[in-house]
Design a protein around this motif. Structure first.
Motif, mmCIF file in Angstrom:
data_model
loop_
_atom_site.group_PDB
_atom_site.id
_atom_site.type_symbol
_atom_site.label_atom_id
_atom_site.label_comp_id
_atom_site.label_asym_id
_atom_site.label_seq_id
_atom_site.Cartn_x
_atom_site.Cartn_y
_atom_site.Cartn_z
ATOM 1 N N GLU A 18 -43.343 2.199 37.092
ATOM 2 C CA GLU A 18 -44.288 1.485 37.947
ATOM 3 C C GLU A 18 -45.462 0.922 37.165
ATOM 4 O OE1 GLU A 18 -45.215 4.512 40.729
ATOM 5 O OE2 GLU A 18 -43.462 4.139 42.016
ATOM 6 N N ALA A 19 -45.780 1.554 36.032
ATOM 7 C CA ALA A 19 -46.922 1.125 35.227
ATOM 8 C C ALA A 19 -46.544 0.084 34.172
ATOM 9 C CB ALA A 19 -47.567 2.325 34.539
ATOM 10 N N THR A 20 -45.254 -0.128 33.947
ATOM 11 C CA THR A 20 -44.790 -1.057 32.912
ATOM 12 C C THR A 20 -44.373 -2.377 33.545
ATOM 13 O OG1 THR A 20 -43.972 0.793 31.585
ATOM 14 C CG2 THR A 20 -43.159 -1.409 31.020
ATOM 15 N N SER A 21 -45.021 -3.453 33.148
ATOM 16 C CA SER A 21 -44.653 -4.773 33.655
ATOM 17 C C SER A 21 -43.409 -5.285 32.934
ATOM 18 C CB SER A 21 -45.800 -5.766 33.464
ATOM 19 O OG SER A 21 -45.981 -6.048 32.082
ATOM 20 N N PHE A 22 -42.745 -6.218 33.569
ATOM 21 C CA PHE A 22 -41.562 -6.817 32.940
ATOM 22 C C PHE A 22 -41.953 -7.526 31.648
ATOM 23 C CE2 PHE A 22 -38.205 -10.329 33.161
ATOM 24 C CZ PHE A 22 -37.249 -9.544 32.537
ATOM 25 N N GLN A 51 -41.145 -14.513 29.550
ATOM 26 C CA GLN A 51 -42.507 -13.992 29.660
ATOM 27 C C GLN A 51 -43.425 -14.945 30.418
ATOM 28 O OE1 GLN A 51 -43.137 -13.200 25.427
ATOM 29 N NE2 GLN A 51 -43.173 -10.999 25.825
ATOM 30 N N ARG A 52 -43.029 -16.211 30.516
ATOM 31 C CA ARG A 52 -43.817 -17.189 31.264
ATOM 32 C C ARG A 52 -43.375 -17.285 32.732
ATOM 33 N NH1 ARG A 52 -42.932 -19.885 26.272
ATOM 34 N NH2 ARG A 52 -41.193 -21.097 27.154
ATOM 35 N N HIS A 53 -42.327 -16.567 33.084
ATOM 36 C CA HIS A 53 -41.806 -16.606 34.450
ATOM 37 C C HIS A 53 -42.649 -15.688 35.342
ATOM 38 C CE1 HIS A 53 -38.950 -16.101 37.795
ATOM 39 N NE2 HIS A 53 -38.421 -17.238 37.376
ATOM 40 N N PRO A 54 -42.863 -16.058 36.622
ATOM 41 C CA PRO A 54 -43.643 -15.198 37.540
ATOM 42 C C PRO A 54 -43.122 -13.766 37.620
ATOM 43 C CG PRO A 54 -43.261 -17.352 38.530
ATOM 44 C CD PRO A 54 -42.468 -17.327 37.255
ATOM 45 N N LEU A 55 -41.831 -13.573 37.396
ATOM 46 C CA LEU A 55 -41.243 -12.238 37.448
ATOM 47 C C LEU A 55 -41.843 -11.319 36.380
ATOM 48 C CD1 LEU A 55 -39.008 -11.130 39.329
ATOM 49 C CD2 LEU A 55 -37.386 -11.488 37.457
ATOM 50 N N ALA A 56 -42.373 -11.899 35.317
ATOM 51 C CA ALA A 56 -42.924 -11.101 34.221
ATOM 52 C C ALA A 56 -44.142 -10.293 34.647
ATOM 53 C CB ALA A 56 -43.283 -12.013 33.050
ATOM 54 N N ASP A 67 -34.339 -10.025 43.866
ATOM 55 C CA ASP A 67 -35.148 -10.800 42.918
ATOM 56 C C ASP A 67 -34.268 -11.440 41.852
ATOM 57 O OD1 ASP A 67 -37.664 -10.050 44.084
ATOM 58 O OD2 ASP A 67 -37.393 -8.076 43.167
ATOM 59 N N MET A 68 -33.298 -10.689 41.392
ATOM 60 C CA MET A 68 -32.384 -11.215 40.376
ATOM 61 C C MET A 68 -31.493 -12.310 40.951
ATOM 62 S SD MET A 68 -32.724 -9.881 37.334
ATOM 63 C CE MET A 68 -34.406 -10.371 37.691
ATOM 64 N N ALA A 90 -27.679 -11.063 31.208
ATOM 65 C CA ALA A 90 -27.214 -9.984 30.327
ATOM 66 C C ALA A 90 -28.379 -9.389 29.547
ATOM 67 C CB ALA A 90 -26.151 -10.520 29.377
ATOM 68 N N LEU A 91 -29.305 -10.248 29.115
ATOM 69 C CA LEU A 91 -30.486 -9.774 28.400
ATOM 70 C C LEU A 91 -31.351 -8.898 29.308
ATOM 71 C CD1 LEU A 91 -32.515 -9.758 26.062
ATOM 72 C CD2 LEU A 91 -33.355 -11.970 26.866
ATOM 73 N N ILE A 92 -31.593 -9.356 30.541
ATOM 74 C CA ILE A 92 -32.391 -8.580 31.489
ATOM 75 C C ILE A 92 -31.717 -7.241 31.779
ATOM 76 C CG2 ILE A 92 -33.293 -8.514 33.846
ATOM 77 C CD1 ILE A 92 -33.549 -11.585 33.679
ATOM 78 N N SER A 93 -30.413 -7.272 31.968
ATOM 79 C CA SER A 93 -29.662 -6.054 32.253
ATOM 80 C C SER A 93 -29.806 -5.044 31.113
ATOM 81 C CB SER A 93 -28.185 -6.395 32.474
ATOM 82 O OG SER A 93 -27.427 -5.221 32.682
#
Length: 331
Positions: A18-22, A51-56, A67-68, A90-93
């Motif tokens: 919960e404390a670690t952002s994407f 890293q520039r995506h809002p999901l980050a 979300d995915m 695959a990278l996100i996974s």
């Protein structure tokens, strides 16, 4: 509930996830995992874009399968190829897998495992084509029978590209393998080139034809020990430029020939646009061509040793014999 889980020894804390952002996870992954890969540049570029995506800005624990799914659909709507989106997923996974296994985030679930992957059909059957062409020479239309390699070599602005193209067709080597080939790994007497590290992480020896040996003998000795001076990116650009120039010359000659036959301009334009000669040809297709030619000489188990394919099913994506040639083998 938490106390009961702790008493039972099954409690897993979610505080770390919960404390670690994407974005932080991407940065840590790039440092610990991507930096150790041989081909890290493309993945680092992919990470920087994410890293520039809002999901980050979201925490890892808050990212769900929905979300995915939205991320997948958005990227496809933006015009990205399905294969590119699959690589991003695959990278996100893998980031979620590493976070769960190595970053003390055992409570995480992998949201990518919950969604459908974009379907990809990237198998190509492109072979080198031959055609009767009309070309302008000194203001005169000349009729010739040429294949695509011949005409591309003729219009290449790079003096080395024709040698590299011919070498690729003779050896079935990848672009990166050709540019990384060192003279110390070539034995011209035995007609063998050693590739210490290939795309699949293993080494292999490549038998050299007489024409391949002739090309290597024609090259000047270099201070860096490489056989060819060109780099992968410069080969891609030179190849694209040569194809563009060759296609324009081919279209111009064909257009003049059809005009002499009094064919209307609109029909000439349709004829040229529908002509597959020099269209949709990539440098990697030379490996397809080479594999198909070598398959006429070597059985499948020997062909895998030459091309470096560890799976014969993968090799079949590159092996595209002409149907008329197969027909000739029938009695």
């Amino acid at each position: 509930m938490i106390e009961r889980e702790m008493d039972a020894g099954v409690f897993v804390s979610r505080s770390e996830a919960e404390a670690t952002s994407f974005a932080n996870a991407l940065e840590l992954y790039a440092k610990e995992v991507t930096s150790q890969k041989r081909s890290s540049a493309s993945e680092l570029s992919r990470i920087q874009a994410m890293q520039r995506h809002p999901l980050a800005l979201r925490s890892l624990a808050s990212i769900r399968g929905s979300d995915m799914a939205r991320y997948r659909d958005t990227r496809l709507e933006e015009g990205l190829a399905p294969a590119t989106v699959r690589r991003e997923l695959a990278l996100i996974s893998h980031i979620f897998t590493i976070a769960r296994k190595e970053w003390r985030m055992e409570s995480l679930s992998n949201p990518v495992e919950l969604i459908r992957q974009p379907s990809v059909d990237d198998a190509r059957a492109r072979r080198i084509l031959s055609a009767d062409v009309w070309m302008l020479k000194g203001g005169t239309l000349i009729y010739e029978h040429l294949d695509e390699l011949e005409i591309i070599c003729r219009y290449s602005r790079s003096t080395e590209l024709p040698k590299i193209m011919t070498f690729a067709v003779e050896t079935a080597m990848r672009r990166s393998e050709i540019t990384g080939l060192k003279s110390t790994n070539v034995n011209l007497d035995k007609r063998v080139a050693l590739l210490p590290m290939t795309k699949n992480g293993s080494s292999r020896g490549v038998p050299l034809s007489s024409k391949a040996v002739e090309i290597l003998n024609s090259l000047a000795e270099r201070d860096d020990g490489r056989c060819f001076k060109s780099r992968p990116d410069s080969i891609t650009k030179a190849f694209a430029d040569a194809i563009g120039d060759a296609r324009n010359a081919y279209a111009e000659g064909l257009s003049l020939h059809l005009k002499q036959k009094k064919i209307p301009q609109d029909k000439i334009d349709m004829c040229i646009s529908a002509d597959p000669f020099l269209m949709d040809l990539r440098f990697h297709d030379l490996r397809h061509e080479a594999t198909s030619r070598l398959a006429e000489i070597f059985p499948l188990h020997e062909l895998t040793k030459i091309t470096g394919h560890q799976d014969t099913r993968m090799l079949m994506r590159y092996y595209h014999p002409k149907t008329e040639d197969l027909a000739k083998k029938l009695t």
